[in-house]
Scaffold this motif. Structure first.
Motif, PDB file in Angstrom:
ATOM      1  N   ASN A   2       0.934  -1.071  -0.078  1.00 29.88           N
ATOM      2  CA  ASN A   2      -0.043   0.124   0.037  1.00 29.88           C
ATOM      3  C   ASN A   2       0.836   1.394   0.045  1.00 29.88           C
ATOM      4  O   ASN A   2       1.626   1.555   1.017  1.00 29.88           O
ATOM      5  CB  ASN A   2      -0.902  -0.093   1.190  1.00 29.88           C
ATOM      6  CG  ASN A   2      -2.002   1.223   1.034  1.00 29.88           C
ATOM      7  OD1 ASN A   2      -2.183   1.741   0.211  1.00 29.88           O
ATOM      8  ND2 ASN A   2      -2.628   1.156   2.135  1.00 29.88           N
ATOM      9  N   ASN A   3       0.843   2.078  -0.842  1.00 26.55           N
ATOM     10  CA  ASN A   3       1.618   3.287  -1.259  1.00 26.55           C
ATOM     11  C   ASN A   3       0.809   4.594  -0.575  1.00 26.55           C
ATOM     12  O   ASN A   3       1.289   5.522  -0.892  1.00 26.55           O
ATOM     13  CB  ASN A   3       1.915   3.410  -2.704  1.00 26.55           C
ATOM     14  CG  ASN A   3       3.068   2.485  -3.099  1.00 26.55           C
ATOM     15  OD1 ASN A   3       3.631   2.046  -2.349  1.00 26.55           O
ATOM     16  ND2 ASN A   3       2.980   2.040  -4.172  1.00 26.55           N
ATOM     17  N   HIS A   7      -0.715   9.650   6.730  1.00 31.89           N
ATOM     18  CA  HIS A   7      -2.031  10.568   7.052  1.00 31.89           C
ATOM     19  C   HIS A   7      -3.335  10.433   6.385  1.00 31.89           C
ATOM     20  O   HIS A   7      -4.199  10.994   7.218  1.00 31.89           O
ATOM     21  CB  HIS A   7      -1.335  12.104   7.025  1.00 31.89           C
ATOM     22  CG  HIS A   7      -1.187  12.473   5.637  1.00 31.89           C
ATOM     23  ND1 HIS A   7      -0.239  12.282   4.776  1.00 31.89           N
ATOM     24  CD2 HIS A   7      -2.025  13.397   4.987  1.00 31.89           C
ATOM     25  CE1 HIS A   7      -0.339  12.574   3.539  1.00 31.89           C
ATOM     26  NE2 HIS A   7      -1.414  13.374   3.706  1.00 31.89           N
ATOM     27  N   LEU A   8      -3.244   9.717   5.555  1.00 25.50           N
ATOM     28  CA  LEU A   8      -4.846   9.677   4.885  1.00 25.50           C
ATOM     29  C   LEU A   8      -5.538   8.472   5.140  1.00 25.50           C
ATOM     30  O   LEU A   8      -6.613   8.255   4.888  1.00 25.50           O
ATOM     31  CB  LEU A   8      -4.656   9.726   3.160  1.00 25.50           C
ATOM     32  CG  LEU A   8      -3.924  10.878   2.681  1.00 25.50           C
ATOM     33  CD1 LEU A   8      -3.833  10.599   0.999  1.00 25.50           C
ATOM     34  CD2 LEU A   8      -4.920  12.051   2.761  1.00 25.50           C
ATOM     35  N   ASP A   9      -4.992   7.687   6.040  1.00 19.72           N
ATOM     36  CA  ASP A   9      -5.591   6.482   6.616  1.00 19.72           C
ATOM     37  C   ASP A   9      -6.631   7.207   7.663  1.00 19.72           C
ATOM     38  O   ASP A   9      -6.336   7.733   8.318  1.00 19.72           O
ATOM     39  CB  ASP A   9      -4.677   5.470   7.341  1.00 19.72           C
ATOM     40  CG  ASP A   9      -5.289   4.199   7.906  1.00 19.72           C
ATOM     41  OD1 ASP A   9      -6.155   4.020   7.793  1.00 19.72           O
ATOM     42  OD2 ASP A   9      -4.132   3.448   8.316  1.00 19.72           O
ATOM     43  N   LEU A  16      -6.218  10.702  16.014  1.00 16.48           N
ATOM     44  CA  LEU A  16      -6.029  12.266  16.507  1.00 16.48           C
ATOM     45  C   LEU A  16      -7.207  12.710  17.262  1.00 16.48           C
ATOM     46  O   LEU A  16      -6.891  13.483  18.259  1.00 16.48           O
ATOM     47  CB  LEU A  16      -5.651  13.035  15.218  1.00 16.48           C
ATOM     48  CG  LEU A  16      -4.256  12.999  14.761  1.00 16.48           C
ATOM     49  CD1 LEU A  16      -4.334  13.888  13.293  1.00 16.48           C
ATOM     50  CD2 LEU A  16      -3.209  13.376  15.778  1.00 16.48           C
ATOM     51  N   VAL A  17      -8.217  12.390  16.909  1.00 19.64           N
ATOM     52  CA  VAL A  17      -9.448  12.763  17.531  1.00 19.64           C
ATOM     53  C   VAL A  17      -9.608  12.485  18.989  1.00 19.64           C
ATOM     54  O   VAL A  17      -9.929  13.065  19.907  1.00 19.64           O
ATOM     55  CB  VAL A  17     -10.923  12.449  16.714  1.00 19.64           C
ATOM     56  CG1 VAL A  17     -12.056  12.691  17.604  1.00 19.64           C
ATOM     57  CG2 VAL A  17     -10.838  12.993  15.646  1.00 19.64           C
ATOM     58  N   LEU A  60      -5.206  17.753  12.902  1.00 23.98           N
ATOM     59  CA  LEU A  60      -6.370  17.719  12.213  1.00 23.98           C
ATOM     60  C   LEU A  60      -6.940  18.337  11.348  1.00 23.98           C
ATOM     61  O   LEU A  60      -7.071  17.980  10.305  1.00 23.98           O
ATOM     62  CB  LEU A  60      -7.523  17.237  13.412  1.00 23.98           C
ATOM     63  CG  LEU A  60      -7.625  16.170  14.125  1.00 23.98           C
ATOM     64  CD1 LEU A  60      -8.593  16.324  15.418  1.00 23.98           C
ATOM     65  CD2 LEU A  60      -8.193  14.879  13.325  1.00 23.98           C
ATOM     66  N   VAL A  61      -6.710  19.518  11.427  1.00 28.63           N
ATOM     67  CA  VAL A  61      -6.905  20.515  10.595  1.00 28.63           C
ATOM     68  C   VAL A  61      -5.935  20.368   9.354  1.00 28.63           C
ATOM     69  O   VAL A  61      -6.247  20.672   8.211  1.00 28.63           O
ATOM     70  CB  VAL A  61      -6.764  22.148  11.024  1.00 28.63           C
ATOM     71  CG1 VAL A  61      -6.934  23.227  10.065  1.00 28.63           C
ATOM     72  CG2 VAL A  61      -8.016  22.311  12.170  1.00 28.63           C
ATOM     73  N   ALA A  62      -4.600  20.111   9.476  1.00 29.39           N
ATOM     74  CA  ALA A  62      -3.730  20.095   8.586  1.00 29.39           C
ATOM     75  C   ALA A  62      -4.082  18.782   7.768  1.00 29.39           C
ATOM     76  O   ALA A  62      -3.683  19.048   6.377  1.00 29.39           O
ATOM     77  CB  ALA A  62      -2.226  19.953   9.181  1.00 29.39           C
ATOM     78  N   ILE A  63      -4.202  17.638   8.217  1.00 23.99           N
ATOM     79  CA  ILE A  63      -4.625  16.530   7.370  1.00 23.99           C
ATOM     80  C   ILE A  63      -6.077  16.862   6.453  1.00 23.99           C
ATOM     81  O   ILE A  63      -6.006  16.149   5.618  1.00 23.99           O
ATOM     82  CB  ILE A  63      -4.708  15.436   7.987  1.00 23.99           C
ATOM     83  CG1 ILE A  63      -5.499  15.115   9.090  1.00 23.99           C
ATOM     84  CG2 ILE A  63      -3.389  15.123   8.687  1.00 23.99           C
ATOM     85  CD1 ILE A  63      -5.785  13.756   9.805  1.00 23.99           C
ATOM     86  N   GLY A  64      -6.722  17.450   7.093  1.00 25.18           N
ATOM     87  CA  GLY A  64      -8.025  17.762   6.407  1.00 25.18           C
ATOM     88  C   GLY A  64      -7.893  18.964   5.197  1.00 25.18           C
ATOM     89  O   GLY A  64      -8.928  18.992   4.514  1.00 25.18           O
ATOM     90  N   TRP A  65      -6.822  19.662   5.176  1.00 27.02           N
ATOM     91  CA  TRP A  65      -6.434  20.535   4.378  1.00 27.02           C
ATOM     92  C   TRP A  65      -6.129  20.208   3.295  1.00 27.02           C
ATOM     93  O   TRP A  65      -5.708  20.153   2.037  1.00 27.02           O
ATOM     94  CB  TRP A  65      -5.553  21.436   4.954  1.00 27.02           C
ATOM     95  CG  TRP A  65      -5.359  22.922   4.433  1.00 27.02           C
ATOM     96  CD1 TRP A  65      -5.969  23.226   3.369  1.00 27.02           C
ATOM     97  CD2 TRP A  65      -4.711  24.040   4.938  1.00 27.02           C
ATOM     98  NE1 TRP A  65      -5.430  24.758   2.988  1.00 27.02           N
ATOM     99  CE2 TRP A  65      -4.827  25.163   3.976  1.00 27.02           C
ATOM    100  CE3 TRP A  65      -4.038  24.227   6.046  1.00 27.02           C
ATOM    101  CZ2 TRP A  65      -4.186  26.201   4.500  1.00 27.02           C
ATOM    102  CZ3 TRP A  65      -3.351  25.587   6.488  1.00 27.02           C
ATOM    103  CH2 TRP A  65      -3.685  26.447   5.616  1.00 27.02           C
TER     104      TRP A  65
END
Length: 65
Positions: A2-3, A7-9, A16-17, A60-65
């Motif tokens: 899996n490539n 952080h998208l998992d 994080l939540v 959380l904000v950063a990975i949702g950005w």
């Protein structure tokens, strides 16, 4: 193999939540006890939990950005 970036998992976001929620819970618990018994050490540690929750929230904000 899996490539996909880690952080998208969805499990990463869930972790994080959970980290934010646990840090905020400890902030209020420890801060409340610190105020109740007048302990500057507990209040300082509660402030550290606020800092940790803020950093995780920004992550959380950063990975949702």
């Amino acid at each position: 193999m899996n490539n996909k970036p880690k952080h998208l998992d969805p499990a990463y976001r869930t972790a994080l939540v959970l980290g934010v929620m646990l840090n905020l819970a400890m902030l209020f618990i420890e801060g409340g006890v610190g105020l109740w018994i007048g302990s500057a050490a507990l209040l300082a540690d509660a402030a550290d939990f606020l800092e940790d929750a803020t950093v995780l929230g920004l992550a959380l904000v950063a990975i949702g950005w």
